[in-house]
Design a protein around this motif. Structure first.
Motif, PDB file in Angstrom:
ATOM      1  N   THR A  29       0.580  -1.155   0.050  1.00 53.98           N
ATOM      2  CA  THR A  29      -0.167   0.008  -0.001  1.00 53.98           C
ATOM      3  C   THR A  29       0.861   1.177   0.029  1.00 53.98           C
ATOM      4  OG1 THR A  29      -0.326   0.350   2.540  1.00 53.98           O
ATOM      5  CG2 THR A  29      -1.800  -1.131   1.206  1.00 53.98           C
ATOM      6  N   ALA A  30       1.958   1.233  -0.341  1.00 50.23           N
ATOM      7  CA  ALA A  30       2.961   2.538  -0.531  1.00 50.23           C
ATOM      8  C   ALA A  30       3.340   2.594  -1.933  1.00 50.23           C
ATOM      9  CB  ALA A  30       4.189   2.215   0.263  1.00 50.23           C
ATOM     10  N   SER A  31       3.817   3.602  -2.396  1.00 48.07           N
ATOM     11  CA  SER A  31       4.557   3.720  -3.870  1.00 48.07           C
ATOM     12  C   SER A  31       5.742   4.489  -3.678  1.00 48.07           C
ATOM     13  CB  SER A  31       3.388   4.666  -4.215  1.00 48.07           C
ATOM     14  OG  SER A  31       3.232   5.872  -4.034  1.00 48.07           O
ATOM     15  N   SER A  32       6.094   4.891  -5.063  1.00 48.06           N
ATOM     16  CA  SER A  32       7.468   5.641  -4.995  1.00 48.06           C
ATOM     17  C   SER A  32       7.218   7.036  -4.239  1.00 48.06           C
ATOM     18  CB  SER A  32       7.919   5.570  -6.313  1.00 48.06           C
ATOM     19  OG  SER A  32       6.958   6.799  -7.133  1.00 48.06           O
ATOM     20  N   LEU A  54       2.530  -2.031 -11.204  1.00 42.55           N
ATOM     21  CA  LEU A  54       1.061  -1.821 -11.705  1.00 42.55           C
ATOM     22  C   LEU A  54       0.078  -1.943 -10.562  1.00 42.55           C
ATOM     23  CD1 LEU A  54       1.580  -4.076 -14.879  1.00 42.55           C
ATOM     24  CD2 LEU A  54       1.508  -1.382 -14.826  1.00 42.55           C
ATOM     25  N   GLY A  55      -0.892  -1.213 -10.877  1.00 39.07           N
ATOM     26  CA  GLY A  55      -1.928  -1.213  -9.920  1.00 39.07           C
ATOM     27  C   GLY A  55      -1.926  -0.280  -8.705  1.00 39.07           C
ATOM     28  N   THR A  56      -0.639   0.476  -8.734  1.00 41.43           N
ATOM     29  CA  THR A  56      -0.327   1.254  -7.650  1.00 41.43           C
ATOM     30  C   THR A  56       0.120   2.567  -8.093  1.00 41.43           C
ATOM     31  OG1 THR A  56       1.899   0.864  -7.043  1.00 41.43           O
ATOM     32  CG2 THR A  56       0.242  -0.457  -6.366  1.00 41.43           C
ATOM     33  N   GLY A  57       0.352   3.709  -7.243  1.00 40.85           N
ATOM     34  CA  GLY A  57       0.721   5.066  -7.594  1.00 40.85           C
ATOM     35  C   GLY A  57       0.373   5.558  -8.744  1.00 40.85           C
ATOM     36  N   PHE A 150      -1.658  10.037  -0.532  1.00 40.36           N
ATOM     37  CA  PHE A 150      -0.525  10.792  -0.940  1.00 40.36           C
ATOM     38  C   PHE A 150       0.138   9.711  -1.944  1.00 40.36           C
ATOM     39  CE2 PHE A 150       4.287  11.149  -0.151  1.00 40.36           C
ATOM     40  CZ  PHE A 150       4.521  12.158  -0.665  1.00 40.36           C
ATOM     41  N   ALA A 151      -0.013   8.219  -1.830  1.00 42.22           N
ATOM     42  CA  ALA A 151       0.828   7.320  -2.129  1.00 42.22           C
ATOM     43  C   ALA A 151      -0.175   7.165  -3.600  1.00 42.22           C
ATOM     44  CB  ALA A 151       0.743   5.805  -1.400  1.00 42.22           C
ATOM     45  N   HIS A 152      -1.329   7.089  -3.701  1.00 37.38           N
ATOM     46  CA  HIS A 152      -2.244   6.580  -4.828  1.00 37.38           C
ATOM     47  C   HIS A 152      -3.011   7.510  -5.451  1.00 37.38           C
ATOM     48  CE1 HIS A 152      -0.130   2.658  -3.787  1.00 37.38           C
ATOM     49  NE2 HIS A 152      -0.919   2.928  -2.554  1.00 37.38           N
ATOM     50  N   GLY A 153      -3.481   8.620  -4.887  1.00 39.70           N
ATOM     51  CA  GLY A 153      -4.306   9.639  -5.474  1.00 39.70           C
ATOM     52  C   GLY A 153      -5.738   9.266  -5.005  1.00 39.70           C
ATOM     53  N   GLU A 154      -6.676   9.771  -5.904  1.00 38.49           N
ATOM     54  CA  GLU A 154      -8.203   9.555  -5.433  1.00 38.49           C
ATOM     55  C   GLU A 154      -8.561   8.183  -5.251  1.00 38.49           C
ATOM     56  OE1 GLU A 154      -9.873  12.219  -4.447  1.00 38.49           O
ATOM     57  OE2 GLU A 154      -8.255  13.694  -4.893  1.00 38.49           O
ATOM     58  N   TRP A 156      -7.434   5.441  -4.164  1.00 32.72           N
ATOM     59  CA  TRP A 156      -6.562   5.012  -3.090  1.00 32.72           C
ATOM     60  C   TRP A 156      -7.311   3.758  -2.336  1.00 32.72           C
ATOM     61  CZ3 TRP A 156      -8.489   4.570   1.768  1.00 32.72           C
ATOM     62  CH2 TRP A 156      -9.366   5.222   2.161  1.00 32.72           C
ATOM     63  N   GLU A 157      -8.688   3.676  -2.188  1.00 29.51           N
ATOM     64  CA  GLU A 157      -9.262   2.937  -1.732  1.00 29.51           C
ATOM     65  C   GLU A 157      -9.651   1.384  -2.458  1.00 29.51           C
ATOM     66  OE1 GLU A 157     -13.323   4.067   0.729  1.00 29.51           O
ATOM     67  OE2 GLU A 157     -13.110   5.429  -0.856  1.00 29.51           O
ATOM     68  N   GLN A 158      -9.488   1.781  -3.823  1.00 28.05           N
ATOM     69  CA  GLN A 158      -9.346   0.706  -4.748  1.00 28.05           C
ATOM     70  C   GLN A 158      -7.953  -0.160  -4.686  1.00 28.05           C
ATOM     71  OE1 GLN A 158      -9.845   1.742  -9.080  1.00 28.05           O
ATOM     72  NE2 GLN A 158      -8.349   0.030  -9.554  1.00 28.05           N
ATOM     73  N   VAL A 159      -6.882   0.700  -4.452  1.00 30.77           N
ATOM     74  CA  VAL A 159      -5.732   0.131  -4.336  1.00 30.77           C
ATOM     75  C   VAL A 159      -5.671  -0.742  -2.952  1.00 30.77           C
ATOM     76  CG1 VAL A 159      -3.129   0.446  -4.096  1.00 30.77           C
ATOM     77  CG2 VAL A 159      -4.728   1.788  -5.884  1.00 30.77           C
ATOM     78  N   VAL A 160      -5.878  -0.170  -2.049  1.00 29.62           N
ATOM     79  CA  VAL A 160      -6.023  -0.894  -0.607  1.00 29.62           C
ATOM     80  C   VAL A 160      -6.737  -2.228  -0.744  1.00 29.62           C
ATOM     81  CG1 VAL A 160      -6.451  -0.673   1.636  1.00 29.62           C
ATOM     82  CG2 VAL A 160      -5.281   1.088   0.724  1.00 29.62           C
ATOM     83  N   ALA A 161      -7.941  -2.056  -1.327  1.00 25.98           N
ATOM     84  CA  ALA A 161      -8.842  -3.033  -1.348  1.00 25.98           C
ATOM     85  C   ALA A 161      -8.147  -4.388  -2.255  1.00 25.98           C
ATOM     86  CB  ALA A 161     -10.153  -2.831  -2.082  1.00 25.98           C
ATOM     87  N   ALA A 162      -7.695  -3.951  -3.313  1.00 25.78           N
ATOM     88  CA  ALA A 162      -6.952  -4.918  -4.104  1.00 25.78           C
ATOM     89  C   ALA A 162      -5.817  -5.381  -3.466  1.00 25.78           C
ATOM     90  CB  ALA A 162      -6.554  -4.452  -5.308  1.00 25.78           C
ATOM     91  N   ASP A 163      -4.968  -4.853  -2.629  1.00 27.17           N
ATOM     92  CA  ASP A 163      -3.958  -5.488  -1.885  1.00 27.17           C
ATOM     93  C   ASP A 163      -4.529  -6.367  -0.556  1.00 27.17           C
ATOM     94  OD1 ASP A 163      -0.760  -4.910  -1.195  1.00 27.17           O
ATOM     95  OD2 ASP A 163      -1.753  -4.843   0.809  1.00 27.17           O
ATOM     96  N   THR A 164      -5.496  -5.859   0.049  1.00 26.37           N
ATOM     97  CA  THR A 164      -5.900  -6.567   1.017  1.00 26.37           C
ATOM     98  C   THR A 164      -6.451  -8.127   0.646  1.00 26.37           C
ATOM     99  OG1 THR A 164      -6.881  -4.953   2.229  1.00 26.37           O
ATOM    100  CG2 THR A 164      -7.941  -6.980   2.748  1.00 26.37           C
ATOM    101  N   GLN A 165      -7.179  -8.228  -0.682  1.00 26.02           N
ATOM    102  CA  GLN A 165      -7.614  -9.294  -1.068  1.00 26.02           C
ATOM    103  C   GLN A 165      -6.433  -9.968  -1.539  1.00 26.02           C
ATOM    104  OE1 GLN A 165     -10.819 -10.622  -1.238  1.00 26.02           O
ATOM    105  NE2 GLN A 165     -11.151  -8.666  -0.079  1.00 26.02           N
ATOM    106  N   MET A 166      -5.378  -9.569  -2.164  1.00 29.97           N
ATOM    107  CA  MET A 166      -4.278 -10.419  -2.523  1.00 29.97           C
ATOM    108  C   MET A 166      -3.437 -10.996  -1.329  1.00 29.97           C
ATOM    109  SD  MET A 166      -0.596 -10.118  -2.345  1.00 29.97           S
ATOM    110  CE  MET A 166      -0.415  -8.246  -2.169  1.00 29.97           C
ATOM    111  N   LEU A 167      -3.632 -10.239  -0.200  1.00 37.03           N
ATOM    112  CA  LEU A 167      -2.922 -11.087   1.075  1.00 37.03           C
ATOM    113  C   LEU A 167      -3.930 -11.891   1.714  1.00 37.03           C
ATOM    114  CD1 LEU A 167      -1.599  -7.796   2.863  1.00 37.03           C
ATOM    115  CD2 LEU A 167      -0.193  -9.524   1.769  1.00 37.03           C
ATOM    116  N   LYS A 168      -5.005 -12.015   1.465  1.00 36.58           N
ATOM    117  CA  LYS A 168      -5.784 -12.962   1.866  1.00 36.58           C
ATOM    118  C   LYS A 168      -5.887 -14.383   0.838  1.00 36.58           C
ATOM    119  CE  LYS A 168      -9.728 -10.278   3.669  1.00 36.58           C
ATOM    120  NZ  LYS A 168     -11.404  -9.757   3.611  1.00 36.58           N
ATOM    121  N   LYS A 169      -5.784 -14.091  -0.272  1.00 30.68           N
ATOM    122  CA  LYS A 169      -5.478 -15.149  -0.939  1.00 30.68           C
ATOM    123  C   LYS A 169      -4.036 -15.759  -0.594  1.00 30.68           C
ATOM    124  CE  LYS A 169      -7.710 -13.106  -4.942  1.00 30.68           C
ATOM    125  NZ  LYS A 169      -7.250 -12.598  -6.462  1.00 30.68           N
TER     126      LYS A 169
END
Length: 203
Positions: A29-32, A54-57, A150-154, A156-169
């Motif tokens: 959930t971070a970025s450059s 891809l998918g972030t920042g 700050f990391a991803h823009g407007e 950001w909720e989509q990015v965090v949700a995708a990361d959460t689902q990935m970690l669940k998998k």
């Protein structure tokens, strides 16, 4: 801002300085954007670069992050190194970024001369999923929201949700997010960590 093509999508990166190539890989959930001070610090001795997977920042978005997310990010990091033509590179990553460094070194050994892997665990456990992801991300404090925005823009909720689902998998599959990458990596690896880390679950 610099981008390069990767399988039909665009990957964003930041670059400062001159010298040997140092690639700083963001954690979950971070970025450059979160590594701009690091880039400035290392720019005196290195060509310091950080990327948005891809998918972030500021990189192109993905519909979801698959269970092979960290290996996919390793391939993206390798593509960045090839794009820059300044390798072999030193890789530096914290948390999930450290996992990406090890996969990159294992999968693309000719591109990597060394790895600095900070603050990660060999497996992503059910306890870590519950404490560090489900509980922590459900709070969504003002500080967390500001960080993600700050990391991803407007979106950001989509990015965090995708990361959460990935970690669940990954957790559902046994939590072995390193695979055999650590055992087969041939370049020097420098491990760093704190005796106490509030981001890691303490049983």
């Amino acid at each position: 801002m610099p981008k390069f093509d990767y399988h039909g999508k665009r990957i964003f990166y930041r670059r400062k300085g001159q010298g040997p190539l140092l690639v700083i890989l963001p954690g979950n959930t971070a970025s450059s954007a979160c590594h701009q001070e690091d880039l400035a610090f290392f720019a005196g001795q290195f060509t310091a670069v950080s990327m948005d997977y891809l998918g972030t920042g500021q990189s192109d978005r993905l519909e979801n992050f698959g269970a092979n997310w960290f290996r996919d990010c390793a391939d993206q990091a390798a593509a960045l190194i090839r794009h820059l033509s300044l390798g072999p590179a030193i890789l530096l990553g914290t948390s999930g970024g450290a996992v990406v460094t090890l996969h990159t070194a294992a999968k693309h050994p000719s591109l990597i001369q060394g790895v600095i892997a900070d603050s990660f665990t060999p497996e992503f456990t059910e306890a870590m999923l519950q404490h560090n992801v489900i509980e922590e991300r459900s709070v969504r404090s003002e500080g967390q929201i500001a960080f993600w925005h700050f990391a991803h823009g407007e979106d950001w909720e989509q990015v965090v949700a995708a990361d959460t689902q990935m970690l669940k998998k990954i957790t559902a599959g046994g939590g072995n997010w390193l695979g055999d990458s650590l055992s087969i990596t041939e370049c020097p690896i420098f491990f760093t960590a704190s005796l106490e880390d509030e981001m890691l679950h303490q049983p």
